[in-house]
Motif scaffolding. Structure first.
Motif, PDB file in Angstrom:
ATOM      1  N   VAL A   6       0.977  -1.301   0.047  1.00  0.00           N
ATOM      2  CA  VAL A   6      -0.065  -0.071   0.044  1.00  0.00           C
ATOM      3  C   VAL A   6       0.900   1.387  -0.047  1.00  0.00           C
ATOM      4  O   VAL A   6       0.518   2.353  -0.726  1.00  0.00           O
ATOM      5  CB  VAL A   6      -1.030   0.027   1.146  1.00  0.00           C
ATOM      6  N   MET A   7       1.961   1.104   0.715  1.00  0.00           N
ATOM      7  CA  MET A   7       2.814   2.338   1.047  1.00  0.00           C
ATOM      8  C   MET A   7       3.538   2.594  -0.628  1.00  0.00           C
ATOM      9  O   MET A   7       3.910   3.813  -0.721  1.00  0.00           O
ATOM     10  CB  MET A   7       3.910   2.187   2.093  1.00  0.00           C
ATOM     11  N   VAL A   8       3.854   1.565  -1.294  1.00  0.00           N
ATOM     12  CA  VAL A   8       4.640   1.705  -2.470  1.00  0.00           C
ATOM     13  C   VAL A   8       3.711   2.391  -3.379  1.00  0.00           C
ATOM     14  O   VAL A   8       4.018   3.389  -4.179  1.00  0.00           O
ATOM     15  CB  VAL A   8       5.137   0.330  -3.023  1.00  0.00           C
ATOM     16  N   ILE A   9       2.427   2.194  -3.287  1.00  0.00           N
ATOM     17  CA  ILE A   9       1.436   2.499  -4.546  1.00  0.00           C
ATOM     18  C   ILE A   9       1.130   3.941  -4.156  1.00  0.00           C
ATOM     19  O   ILE A   9       1.030   4.983  -4.725  1.00  0.00           O
ATOM     20  CB  ILE A   9       0.176   1.699  -4.222  1.00  0.00           C
ATOM     21  N   PHE A  10       1.075   4.253  -2.666  1.00  0.00           N
ATOM     22  CA  PHE A  10       1.089   5.739  -2.192  1.00  0.00           C
ATOM     23  C   PHE A  10       1.928   6.524  -2.885  1.00  0.00           C
ATOM     24  O   PHE A  10       1.717   7.627  -3.478  1.00  0.00           O
ATOM     25  CB  PHE A  10       0.771   5.704  -0.727  1.00  0.00           C
ATOM     26  N   TRP A  11       3.375   6.096  -2.655  1.00  0.00           N
ATOM     27  CA  TRP A  11       4.172   7.178  -3.102  1.00  0.00           C
ATOM     28  C   TRP A  11       4.560   7.194  -4.406  1.00  0.00           C
ATOM     29  O   TRP A  11       5.046   8.314  -5.086  1.00  0.00           O
ATOM     30  CB  TRP A  11       5.713   6.600  -2.289  1.00  0.00           C
ATOM     31  N   MET A  12       3.975   6.148  -5.035  1.00  0.00           N
ATOM     32  CA  MET A  12       4.102   6.231  -6.589  1.00  0.00           C
ATOM     33  C   MET A  12       3.113   7.276  -7.005  1.00  0.00           C
ATOM     34  O   MET A  12       3.293   8.024  -7.972  1.00  0.00           O
ATOM     35  CB  MET A  12       3.739   4.735  -7.186  1.00  0.00           C
ATOM     36  N   ILE A  13       1.928   7.296  -6.449  1.00  0.00           N
ATOM     37  CA  ILE A  13       0.904   8.670  -6.487  1.00  0.00           C
ATOM     38  C   ILE A  13       1.444   9.859  -6.230  1.00  0.00           C
ATOM     39  O   ILE A  13       1.433  10.803  -7.254  1.00  0.00           O
ATOM     40  CB  ILE A  13      -0.397   8.005  -5.973  1.00  0.00           C
ATOM     41  N   VAL A  14       2.239   9.811  -5.236  1.00  0.00           N
ATOM     42  CA  VAL A  14       2.597  11.170  -4.776  1.00  0.00           C
ATOM     43  C   VAL A  14       3.902  11.589  -5.866  1.00  0.00           C
ATOM     44  O   VAL A  14       3.814  12.868  -6.292  1.00  0.00           O
ATOM     45  CB  VAL A  14       3.523  11.016  -3.667  1.00  0.00           C
ATOM     46  N   VAL A  15       4.621  10.612  -6.308  1.00  0.00           N
ATOM     47  CA  VAL A  15       5.655  11.016  -7.347  1.00  0.00           C
ATOM     48  C   VAL A  15       4.945  11.368  -8.819  1.00  0.00           C
ATOM     49  O   VAL A  15       5.459  12.528  -9.490  1.00  0.00           O
ATOM     50  CB  VAL A  15       6.540   9.920  -7.628  1.00  0.00           C
ATOM     51  N   ALA A  16       3.799  10.745  -8.887  1.00  0.00           N
ATOM     52  CA  ALA A  16       3.212  11.004 -10.205  1.00  0.00           C
ATOM     53  C   ALA A  16       2.466  12.434 -10.239  1.00  0.00           C
ATOM     54  O   ALA A  16       2.646  13.343 -11.151  1.00  0.00           O
ATOM     55  CB  ALA A  16       2.193   9.870 -10.547  1.00  0.00           C
ATOM     56  N   ALA A  17       2.091  12.811  -8.974  1.00  0.00           N
ATOM     57  CA  ALA A  17       1.375  14.115  -8.903  1.00  0.00           C
ATOM     58  C   ALA A  17       2.543  15.243  -9.042  1.00  0.00           C
ATOM     59  O   ALA A  17       2.422  16.323  -9.515  1.00  0.00           O
ATOM     60  CB  ALA A  17       0.689  14.092  -7.423  1.00  0.00           C
ATOM     61  N   MET A  18       3.702  14.885  -8.413  1.00  0.00           N
ATOM     62  CA  MET A  18       4.773  15.962  -8.360  1.00  0.00           C
ATOM     63  C   MET A  18       5.231  16.177  -9.776  1.00  0.00           C
ATOM     64  O   MET A  18       5.470  17.348 -10.315  1.00  0.00           O
ATOM     65  CB  MET A  18       5.910  15.319  -7.613  1.00  0.00           C
ATOM     66  N   LEU A  19       5.241  15.066 -10.586  1.00  0.00           N
ATOM     67  CA  LEU A  19       5.482  15.324 -12.182  1.00  0.00           C
ATOM     68  C   LEU A  19       4.562  16.103 -12.855  1.00  0.00           C
ATOM     69  O   LEU A  19       4.704  17.103 -13.578  1.00  0.00           O
ATOM     70  CB  LEU A  19       5.848  14.002 -12.822  1.00  0.00           C
TER      71      LEU A  19
END
Length: 320
Positions: A272-285
């Motif tokens: 779950v945390m891996v998916i969460f931070w992937m979403i955060v990185v995508a939002a940053m881009l």
């Protein structure tokens, strides 16, 4: 086995140096050295102290033909991976080194955003090429951080089972972990306290830069944010370092986040945390490409604030 050899064997199994053993018994290191070289024999009081410290009988220490009894294994520990004193002592050393590496890598990833933000602000007057340079610097710094994380994972892979598997510990391991944790308690507490202060100072510095300067340009705002991230990066170094060292003791003691029950749901939580931070990185881009740098810094900040809540939610889901 004679008494001298038994003292050497028990001292090493419990992870003590001659100096540490001497300190616990209230004698000099030379006294311990003489005992282990059979030049002298401990008096009766010291024999009793050695028996209590190592958890063995006085008969075992004094009788050459006495063998150390095997520790009985209860039903609830059958089939569990057993951790010896030597392995536990070595793990604590490896974990301390891992804490330093991961803390450094985390700080680099936080610092990586600073040049991107400042150069992004300068691009308004210097051209988009400056922003590209900032982005390249950020990606290079993050790459260094990721490399350190991957290398650390390889260096500690022999002990990954402590995160996931229930364990059974050899006699003395629990005492070793508790003693080392108590010794480091004040230092780790100070690291967390200083980290919290640095976070507050970072926000205060950013506000002062923006409020008390006559210049209201975007470069000034970016500088304020950069200063704040600098403080936060230093705080992260302290938090991560202290957290990993503390977690090492919890893993050996199966306490905190590493109880047997929590280990069973740790895999789901990690996913779950891996998916969460992937979403955060995508939002940053997306923020970088669509809104330029203005809203970019908000994304990782919000992600960091939400991370503990997401972690707890993932744990609750994992229990079901």
């Amino acid at each position: 086995m004679i008494l001298a050899d038994k003292i050497i064997d028990l001292r090493k199994k419990n992870g003590y140096s001659q100096e540490e053993l001497a300190e616990k018994l209230g004698v000099s290191r030379q006294s311990v050295s003489k005992w282990e070289s059979a030049q002298s024999v401990p008096d009766l009081n010291r024999i009793l102290e050695l028996s209590k410290l190592f958890g063995v009988s006085t008969d075992y220490l004094l009788k050459d033909d006495a063998e150390l009894p095997e520790a009985s294994v209860s039903d609830d520990t059958e089939g569990l991976r057993r951790v010896s004193m030597e392995e536990a002592s070595e793990y604590l050393k490896v974990n301390a080194a891992s804490a330093s590496r991961c803390a450094f890598a985390t700080a680099i990833c936080v610092f990586a955003v600073i040049p991107m933000i400042i150069l992004g602000a300068l691009s308004e007057s210097k051209g988009d090429g400056v922003a590209v340079i900032g982005l390249v610097i950020m990606l290079l710094m993050i790459a260094v951080g990721v490399f350190i994380f991957i290398k650390d994972g390889t260096a500690t892979e022999d002990y990954h089972y402590l995160d996931k598997e229930p364990i059974d510990t050899e006699y003395g391991v629990e005492g070793l972990a508790k003693e080392r944790r108590e010794q480091s308690k004040s230092r780790l507490g100070a690291m967390n306290a200083v980290g919290a202060v640095l976070c507050i100072l970072g926000v205060a510095a950013m506000l002062l830069i923006e409020v008390y300067s006559m210049d209201s340009s975007s470069v000034l705002e970016a500088t304020g944010i950069g200063v704040m991230l600098g403080f936060i990066g230093a705080a992260c170094w302290l938090f991560v370092n202290a957290g990993i060292i503390s977690a090492g003791y919890d893993k050996l003691l199966e306490q905190g986040s590493y109880t047997r029950e929590k280990k069973q749901s740790s895999g789901k939580t990690a996913s779950v945390m891996v998916i969460f931070w992937m979403i955060v990185v995508a939002a940053m881009l997306v923020a970088l490409l669509v809104f330029h740098w203005d809203y970019f810094w908000i994304i990782p900040t919000v992600g960091g604030v939400l991370s503990p809540a997401v972690t707890e939610l993932a744990k609750l889901v994992g229990k079901k």
